[in-house]
Every structure is written in structure tokens, then in C-alpha cells.
Design a protein around this motif. Structure first.
Motif, PDB file in Angstrom:
ATOM      1  N   GLN A 153       2.643   7.971   2.486  1.00 25.08           N
ATOM      2  CA  GLN A 153       1.506   7.231   3.024  1.00 25.08           C
ATOM      3  C   GLN A 153       1.742   6.928   4.500  1.00 25.08           C
ATOM      4  O   GLN A 153       2.822   6.487   4.888  1.00 25.08           O
TER       5      GLN A 153
ATOM      6  N   LYS B  76      -1.076   2.968   7.511  1.00 24.40           N
ATOM      7  CA  LYS B  76      -1.387   1.793   6.687  1.00 24.40           C
ATOM      8  C   LYS B  76      -0.958   0.472   7.332  1.00 24.40           C
ATOM      9  O   LYS B  76      -1.065  -0.578   6.715  1.00 24.40           O
TER      10      LYS B  76
ATOM     11  N   GLU C 298      -1.886   8.128  -7.525  1.00 23.96           N
ATOM     12  CA  GLU C 298      -2.310   8.702  -6.240  1.00 23.96           C
ATOM     13  C   GLU C 298      -1.166   8.670  -5.228  1.00 23.96           C
ATOM     14  O   GLU C 298      -1.023   9.578  -4.417  1.00 23.96           O
ATOM     15  N   VAL C 299      -0.339   7.638  -5.281  1.00 27.54           N
ATOM     16  CA  VAL C 299       0.781   7.487  -4.353  1.00 27.54           C
ATOM     17  C   VAL C 299       2.078   8.013  -4.974  1.00 27.54           C
ATOM     18  O   VAL C 299       2.814   8.763  -4.343  1.00 27.54           O
TER      19      VAL C 299
ATOM     20  N   ARG D  14       0.825  -1.211   0.000  1.00 31.45           N
ATOM     21  CA  ARG D  14       0.000   0.000   0.000  1.00 31.45           C
ATOM     22  C   ARG D  14       0.856   1.256   0.000  1.00 31.45           C
ATOM     23  O   ARG D  14       0.591   2.214  -0.723  1.00 31.45           O
TER      24      ARG D  14
ATOM     25  N   SER E 249       0.385   3.382  -8.078  1.00 31.64           N
ATOM     26  CA  SER E 249      -0.655   4.287  -8.580  1.00 31.64           C
ATOM     27  C   SER E 249      -0.180   5.732  -8.605  1.00 31.64           C
ATOM     28  O   SER E 249       0.699   6.136  -7.842  1.00 31.64           O
TER      29      SER E 249
ATOM     30  N   ASP F 250      -8.631   0.476   2.928  1.00 27.47           N
ATOM     31  CA  ASP F 250      -8.776   1.929   3.061  1.00 27.47           C
ATOM     32  C   ASP F 250      -9.396   2.558   1.816  1.00 27.47           C
ATOM     33  O   ASP F 250      -9.461   3.768   1.689  1.00 27.47           O
TER      34      ASP F 250
ATOM     35  N   SER G 232       2.434   1.599  -3.468  1.00 21.88           N
ATOM     36  CA  SER G 232       1.528   1.365  -4.597  1.00 21.88           C
ATOM     37  C   SER G 232       2.031   2.118  -5.825  1.00 21.88           C
ATOM     38  O   SER G 232       2.421   3.288  -5.720  1.00 21.88           O
TER      39      SER G 232
ATOM     40  N   SER H 154      -7.396  -4.414  -4.094  1.00 18.47           N
ATOM     41  CA  SER H 154      -8.258  -3.437  -3.439  1.00 18.47           C
ATOM     42  C   SER H 154      -7.924  -3.516  -1.955  1.00 18.47           C
ATOM     43  O   SER H 154      -7.925  -4.606  -1.377  1.00 18.47           O
TER      44      SER H 154
ATOM     45  N   HIS I  19      -8.274   2.249  -1.330  1.00 14.13           N
ATOM     46  CA  HIS I  19      -7.335   2.397  -2.441  1.00 14.13           C
ATOM     47  C   HIS I  19      -7.418   1.167  -3.349  1.00 14.13           C
ATOM     48  O   HIS I  19      -7.308   0.038  -2.870  1.00 14.13           O
ATOM     49  N   ASP I  20      -7.609   1.400  -4.650  1.00 12.91           N
ATOM     50  CA  ASP I  20      -7.698   0.263  -5.577  1.00 12.91           C
ATOM     51  C   ASP I  20      -7.215   0.608  -6.978  1.00 12.91           C
ATOM     52  O   ASP I  20      -7.580  -0.048  -7.946  1.00 12.91           O
ATOM     53  N   SER I  21      -6.367   1.631  -7.096  1.00 15.61           N
ATOM     54  CA  SER I  21      -5.971   2.067  -8.435  1.00 15.61           C
ATOM     55  C   SER I  21      -4.566   1.640  -8.864  1.00 15.61           C
ATOM     56  O   SER I  21      -4.124   2.014  -9.943  1.00 15.61           O
TER      57      SER I  21
END
Length: 137
Positions: A60, A63, A48-49, A41, A46, A85, A44, A82, A87-89
Motif C-alpha cells: 500500500q 496512504k 484486498e491488502v 490502512r 482485508s 480512500d 488492513s 471506512s 477501503h472498508d473491507s
């Protein structure tokens, strides 16, 4: 590490250990890794991260107890987890999972250094995202 590199080891077994919160993955070269969900996590792949370029990463926190609520295959080159929290991208390619597994110790050290530099700890809640101000006010 966007996709599967030619000649890269491929997964032979993938096991989600919900209670211990680790993803166990065995590769064709004999490597076997137990990757904590928290590490997945925090790192990740993604946007987003990781952001959209160097220096745009989002640190982050909070977590440690994240769990997997799903793990979907993506073609024959990746999985998309997924997390509890929401987050799934992130798409975790086999190459990226191998990297996370093989570099765990160094990645944990880097993460702890980033936390210390930010004056944060692993269990601190994620800061609220800044709201978008209305330009008309």
C-alpha cells in the motif's frame, strides 16, 4: 488473529482523533495505544491488502493522509473502519488492534523496508489495478 482470544485484553476506551489521524485505544491491561490511520490502512487485515495467502500481499502506498470516514462495531470483538480512500473491507479485531499498537515501531520498519525494496515511497500513488483482458480478443 481472526477473533478475540480467550484471556486477551479488551478495549475500555476507543477514541478517533480526526485531526491528528490516530485511533486511540485503551485496553483492560492498562495498555494505551495511538495507532495512526495510515498504519491501520497499510496493514488492513482485508484480503484486498493481505491477499489470500503468504506472498499475495499488496504493498500500500499513498496512504499518509488517509482519514477515517466511519468506524462501525462488529459484534463485541471488532470494528470495521471506512477510510477516505474508499477501503472498508477490513475487520480489526481487538487482538489485531492490540498487535498493531504494541508492534508499531517494528511494523513501520518493515513497511519502510518493503517500500525501499519495491523502489517506492510512502507518498507514491497506488498503481492502477491491472485490467482483465478479454479472452475472446
Amino acid at each position: 488473529m481472526a477473533g478475540l482470544q480467550t484471556g486477551s485484553p479488551t478495549p475500555e476506551a476507543l477514541t478517533v482523533h480526526a485531526q491528528s489521524r490516530v485511533l486511540e485505544i485503551r485496553f483492560s491491561d492498562g495498555a494505551n495505544f495511538r495507532i495512526p490511520f495510515e498504519l491501520m490502512r497499510v496493514y488492513s487485515p482485508s484480503a484486498e491488502v493481505q491477499g489470500h495467502g503468504p506472498g499475495q500481499e499488496t504493498l500500500q502506498t499513498g496512504k499518509r493522509n488517509v482519514t477515517l470516514t466511519g468506524l462501525e462495531p462488529v459484534g463485541n470483538y471488532a470494528v470495521q473502519p471506512s477510510f477516505s480512500d474508499g477501503h472498508d473491507s477490513g475487520l480489526f479485531t481487538w487482538d489485531y488492534l492490540y498487535f498493531l499498537g504494541s508492534q508499531q515501531e517494528q511494523l513501520w520498519q518493515e513497511y519502510e523496508q518493503k517500500l525501499k525494496a519495491a523502489g517506492m515511497d510512502r507518498d507514491a500513488p497506488m498503481p492502477e489495478k491491472a485490467g482483465h483482458g478479454c479472452a475472446s480478443h
